[in-house]
Design an enzyme around this catalytic site. Structure first.
Site, PDB file in Angstrom:
ATOM      1  N   THR A  66       0.813  -1.217   0.000  1.00  0.00           N
ATOM      2  CA  THR A  66       0.000   0.000   0.000  1.00  0.00           C
ATOM      3  C   THR A  66       0.845   1.265   0.000  1.00  0.00           C
ATOM      4  OG1 THR A  66      -1.496   1.299   1.384  1.00  0.00           O
ATOM      5  CG2 THR A  66      -0.119  -0.251   2.532  1.00  0.00           C
TER       6      THR A  66
ATOM      7  N   TYR B   9      -1.839   0.180  10.393  1.00  0.00           N
ATOM      8  CA  TYR B   9      -2.056  -0.501   9.116  1.00  0.00           C
ATOM      9  C   TYR B   9      -0.809  -0.380   8.230  1.00  0.00           C
ATOM     10  CZ  TYR B   9      -3.615  -1.137   4.315  1.00  0.00           C
ATOM     11  OH  TYR B   9      -3.694  -1.528   3.002  1.00  0.00           O
TER      12      TYR B   9
HETATM   13  N1  UFG Z   1     -12.602  11.884   1.933  1.00  0.00           N
HETATM   14  C1  UFG Z   1     -13.567  12.845   2.236  1.00  0.00           C
HETATM   15  N2  UFG Z   1     -14.798  12.388   2.589  1.00  0.00           N
HETATM   16  C2  UFG Z   1     -15.116  11.069   2.680  1.00  0.00           C
HETATM   17  C3  UFG Z   1     -14.125  10.110   2.367  1.00  0.00           C
HETATM   18  C4  UFG Z   1     -12.870  10.566   2.010  1.00  0.00           C
HETATM   19  O1  UFG Z   1     -13.321  14.044   2.177  1.00  0.00           O
HETATM   20  O2  UFG Z   1     -16.261  10.741   3.030  1.00  0.00           O
HETATM   21  C5  UFG Z   1     -11.264  12.354   1.538  1.00  0.00           C
HETATM   22  C6  UFG Z   1     -10.173  11.928   2.500  1.00  0.00           C
HETATM   23  O3  UFG Z   1     -10.075  12.838   3.565  1.00  0.00           O
HETATM   24  C7  UFG Z   1      -8.955  11.921   1.587  1.00  0.00           C
HETATM   25  C8  UFG Z   1      -9.511  11.503   0.226  1.00  0.00           C
HETATM   26  O4  UFG Z   1     -10.921  11.744   0.317  1.00  0.00           O
HETATM   27  O5  UFG Z   1      -8.448  13.197   1.482  1.00  0.00           O
HETATM   28  C9  UFG Z   1      -9.273  10.043  -0.077  1.00  0.00           C
HETATM   29  O6  UFG Z   1      -9.675   9.270   1.039  1.00  0.00           O
HETATM   30  P1  UFG Z   1      -9.937   7.701   0.997  1.00  0.00           P
HETATM   31  O7  UFG Z   1     -10.558   7.321   2.284  1.00  0.00           O
HETATM   32  O8  UFG Z   1     -10.651   7.352  -0.270  1.00  0.00           O
HETATM   33  O9  UFG Z   1      -8.501   7.031   0.876  1.00  0.00           O
HETATM   34  P2  UFG Z   1      -7.006   7.409   1.257  1.00  0.00           P
HETATM   35  O10 UFG Z   1      -6.352   7.891   0.000  1.00  0.00           O
HETATM   36  O11 UFG Z   1      -6.924   8.277   2.427  1.00  0.00           O
HETATM   37  O12 UFG Z   1      -6.445   5.984   1.640  1.00  0.00           O
HETATM   38  C10 UFG Z   1      -6.580   4.890   0.753  1.00  0.00           C
HETATM   39  C11 UFG Z   1      -6.793   3.622   1.571  1.00  0.00           C
HETATM   40  C12 UFG Z   1      -5.576   3.288   2.355  1.00  0.00           C
HETATM   41  C13 UFG Z   1      -4.384   3.271   1.447  1.00  0.00           C
HETATM   42  C14 UFG Z   1      -4.257   4.554   0.702  1.00  0.00           C
HETATM   43  C15 UFG Z   1      -3.119   4.490  -0.255  1.00  0.00           C
HETATM   44  O13 UFG Z   1      -7.900   3.786   2.442  1.00  0.00           O
HETATM   45  O14 UFG Z   1      -5.747   2.017   2.933  1.00  0.00           O
HETATM   46  O15 UFG Z   1      -5.451   4.805  -0.048  1.00  0.00           O
HETATM   47  O16 UFG Z   1      -2.914   5.729  -0.861  1.00  0.00           O
HETATM   48  F1  UFG Z   1      -3.280   3.071   2.168  1.00  0.00           F
END
Ligand code: UFG
Length: 328
Positions: free
Chosen positions: A117, A141
């Site tokens: 990841t 994680y």
């Molecule tokens: N976000 C919102 N509202 C929501 C959900 C997400 O604003 O309801 C934002 C988050 O704050 C972030 C972006 O959208 O800025 C992306 O968030 P995600 O939850 O889709 O995913 P992340 O990129 O933070 O993390 C994901 C996986 C991790 C992994 C990572 C690798 O959840 O397990 O990608 O880049 F490690």
């Protein structure tokens, strides 16, 4: 000889199974169905229900089958849950991966493809980030996956054993033919949550933070279509067959989109102007995580087919619609 896929009932695992079965491989799936779905398992694969942490069960799997390679997905993937229950993550992800490596070494299985990841980079100061950038995870994680990579590196030096660890960026979308998709309950991923809002299953979508040092103040991510990611696993298998060389490889497209850009795409594709509201930053979010992708193109014969945010969203919405309409 067979390919053993652990976690084949899960989101990325079930898409990869389709690719591997389409390629005519003989496939065995091990999954405990704790978060995955039996219906998601390609019927061409042989399914063995069980836990990869169950030593006696896994011993039998390795003894009863002639296994050429392992594609190891099984594990836990929710960052906030890992903060609340780190030991669960160190068991499911780190300890169980150690056992999987040991089974491989004991049974002369020399090829191992590992679900890693971008969380390993933590809050990278440079973007796009390449594979040589320091491991600096900020969640249990991320640590659990980082330790797994270290074990793989050490094992590959000590034994006749090679691995490719694929570091996933933000995985989204669904199989274009609607055979599988993301069915995870209480999902937190932006595209999934936005699709739920567009279809009326959420009253509003919260945007975590508006004051990041980015073009529009919201976080930037590299979104990759799950079917392209699945195809990368098959390419990794071919690479390991050609050269006994271990690699760690970023899986993204190298293009970043802000949260606002994603939401506007979901609204456009769905035709629904759902409610959104700014709220505080989410703990542990990095302003920007985008992959440097030269290595995947150098080492794997990977030709992405769905490098298009609208298409990713379209497939995610189609899947969401399908599972909601068939829900009891
Ligand atoms: N976000 C919102 N509202 C929501 C959900 C997400 O604003 O309801 C934002 C988050 O704050 C972030 C972006 O959208 O800025 C992306 O968030 P995600 O939850 O889709 O995913 P992340 O990129 O933070 O993390 C994901 C996986 C991790 C992994 C990572 C690798 O959840 O397990 O990608 O880049 F490690």
């Amino acid at each position: 000889m067979a390919i053993l896929v652990t976690g084949g009932a899960g989101y990325i695992g079930s898409h990869t199974l389709i690719e591997v079965c389409d390629a005519g491989e003989d496939v065995i799936v091990v999954d405990n169905l704790s978060t995955g779905f039996k219906e998601a398992i390609d019927s061409r694969a042989k399914f063995l229900q069980g836990d990869i942490g169950d030593q006696a069960f896994m011993q039998r799997v390795f003894e009863d089958h002639s296994i050429e390679a392992v594609i190891h997905f099984a594990g836990s993937v929710i960052v906030p849950e890992s903060v609340e229950n780190p030991l669960l993550y160190y068991r499911n992800n780190t300890e169980n991966t150690r056992q999987m490596i040991e089974h491989c070494v004991t049974h002369q299985v020399k090829k191992f493809i590992f679900s890693s990841t971008a969380a390993i980079y933590g809050m990278p100061e440079e973007c796009p980030v390449d594979e040589t950038y320091q491991r600096n995870p900020i969640s249990p994680y991320g640590h659990s996956k980082s330790m797994s990579e270290l074990m793989l590196e050490d094992a590959s030096k000590a034994y006749d054993f090679n691995f490719i660890a694929l570091r996933y960026f933000n995985v989204a979308g669904a199989d274009p033919m609607g055979r599988t998709g993301q069915s995870t309950k209480n999902a937190t991923h932006l595209i999934k949550v936005a699709c739920e809002a567009a279809l009326g299953y959420r009253d509003e979508l919260l945007i975590f933070g508006s004051d990041y040092d980015t073009s529009d103040g919201t976080c930037i991510r590299d979104y990759i279509h799950v079917s392209d990611l699945a195809a990368a696993h098959l390419c990794a298998l071919s690479a390991l067959r050609k050269t006994a060389q271990s690699e760690i490889i970023n899986c993204g497209y190298g293009t970043g989109y802000s949260v606002l850009e994603v939401l506007s795409t979901v609204k456009k594709v769905s035709g629904v102007d759902f409610n959104t509201r700014f709220t505080d930053r989410r703990a542990g979010d990095s302003p920007q995580v985008v992959a440097k992708c030269s290595k995947i193109h150098e080492h794997l014969d990977w030709i992405p087919k769905y490098n298009n945010l609208s298409l990713i969203v379209e497939h995610a919405i189609e899947w969401e619609r399908k599972i909601r309409s068939s829900a009891p």
